[in-house]
Design an enzyme around this catalytic site. Sequence first.
Site, short mmCIF file in Angstrom:
data_model
loop_
_atom_site.label_atom_id
_atom_site.label_comp_id
_atom_site.label_asym_id
_atom_site.label_seq_id
_atom_site.Cartn_x
_atom_site.Cartn_y
_atom_site.Cartn_z
N LYS A 193 -13.16 -5.56 6.41
CA LYS A 193 -13.52 -3.99 6.06
C LYS A 193 -14.96 -3.82 7.32
O LYS A 193 -16.08 -4.03 7.03
CB LYS A 193 -14.53 -4.10 4.85
CG LYS A 193 -14.59 -2.47 4.08
CD LYS A 193 -13.30 -2.17 3.88
CE LYS A 193 -13.39 -0.70 3.36
NZ LYS A 193 -12.11 0.22 3.07
N SER A 394 -7.61 2.94 2.07
CA SER A 394 -8.87 2.63 1.27
C SER A 394 -8.62 3.65 0.03
O SER A 394 -7.93 3.52 -0.95
CB SER A 394 -10.14 2.90 1.87
OG SER A 394 -11.12 2.32 1.15
#
Length: 628
Positions: A193, A394
């Site tokens: 991430k 996401s």
Amino acid sequence: MQFARGAWKFLVAIKDGLVLIAMLLFFAALYAALSARPNVAAISDGALLLDLKGAIVEQPAQQDISALFSNNPNTIRQYRLRDVVRAIDAAATDDRVKAVVLDLSAFMGGGQTSLSAVGAALNRVKKAEKPIYAFASFYSDDSYQLASHADEIWMDPMGGLVFAGPGGNQLYFKNLIDQLGVTAHIYRVGTYKSAVEPYMRADQSAESKEAARALYAVLWESWVEKVKAARPQAIVTPYAEDPARFIQAAGGDYSKIATEQKLVDKIGDRVAFGRFVASEVGVDSTPSPDSFKSISYDNFVAANPPASNGEAVGVITVAGEIVSGKAGPGIAASGRIAEQIYKALEADNIKALVVRVNSPGGSAFASEEIRLALADIKKAEIPIVISMGDVAASGGYWIAAAGDHIMAEPDTITGSIGVFAVLPSFEKALRKWGVNADGVQTTPLSGEPDFVGGFSEDLSTVLQSGVEHSYDDFLGLVAKARGKTNAEVDTIGQGRVWDGGTARQLGLVDSFGGMKEALAEAAKRAGLEDGEYHAQYLEAAPTFKWLPTGGLPFIQSEATPVNGMVGWVARQQKAVFADALHTAQGLLIREDVQALCLECGTIQPPSAKAGWNWFDLLKSYSDSSAPR
């Protein structure tokens, strides 16, 4: 005093005159904008001119009415992808269209899958044996991807051509943040991430580089293959891999490189190009820079509305960053999109639903709000097909998990199953200036977040636990939707992004295809045959964005909702910071003895107005009286 009184009246008269002129200009511009309509009757034989002065997007944002006052011909425009494709497809069958002309000098680009869809439509024009001509002063990756479909590519002799490919550097702020004395509190789950890395590192992590290299390699290979398929004679790779050598050998002459590498067909300026097209489609009787008979893109789009025969397959568009509220279009506001979904649920004519996702994600709370609305659609046994655009990652994938069937293109960027939060505090910077914090707490979270003393361990634990719980929720909903275990999803999650081809191999995508294929899949699941359905887009038409109206007394702005712990912390930080500014200002504006309760400010509601706006300033100025 008589002179002062007269001078004041003179100034007020000037002010009133300027206000009147501004209002007249405002309503004149408004009338002109609202009166501007495409002229379908103006279409005659000629070339469909795609003079793309802007970017191709999934969903255009609200127009900024302030642009009307700038009179700037170079204002960037957004072209809706489906409108561009529909216009090109109509050109293939319309006898009035003798050719398609691409003017790409001011083209700002688009996503790779979007450009592939436009390229496929251009191929259908060529299949209809209608020529395509392209012109640009300078070609780069996106403009050349479209130009490669042309029968003849022209380039200005003083122009150029370069292929950069995906990738490049990004800024990392860790050292600057440290020098400023700002602490970035980062809460995340996901080794890959990387969205938070600019605040926690001075360079890119090895994991982030690994994922980026894999993704960019696929995207670049796909771009080269598409260009070669559209223009087999083009020699792309050698020039792209060593541009300095080619340019140096050509003595800086881009025209020589372009022709030698068979990247363009003709070198000529815009006037020469216009005369060439005129010789093919006819000379324009009205003098114009292009000199050839042309069909306006806007007029042609208006003359070819979407099909409306057969049963309705609803289409919901999720484009842009996902946020709470009802903003948009052009931004994926959960309140607005959920409302559209529930309208589809209430409508009797919607037989199936396609959700077009072209979003990098955003708020997890907002993503869940949209997913829950789609879950109600599933309860009503209405089929849902997800169509991924350029990116559906996401929060975009969070929403996609609600579909019965997920479709993507090989170039789609998806995955990024991970969550994070970043919140700053300023204790280090303030200590340098002698600002400290002290007080009494009734609970471990009293006074938190403390941007002067720093976040407490209790608050950090609460925030990190909340982020981890959100990640577990993400894993769970993906696992349930894709028939996997949480552990299996975690293996391909951890915030890593994937190209559409790899995502299909990993089980995150069911099949390849664009909107046409998604509509067909949704119709099939609803028991509809080919030709028995049409797409019904459940969205409002783009409107003007009324920037000046925020201060009008009859238009009230609404506060955005707090959607969890992170939102609360952010809201509290803003309130504490505003209160600190107000307290500091009090040192200057209070000139007499005060009977003031400092701690009472923490239990009072926030001020209705956070600051001045143009209407407040105008009103306060107009209410001013002449000196007496």
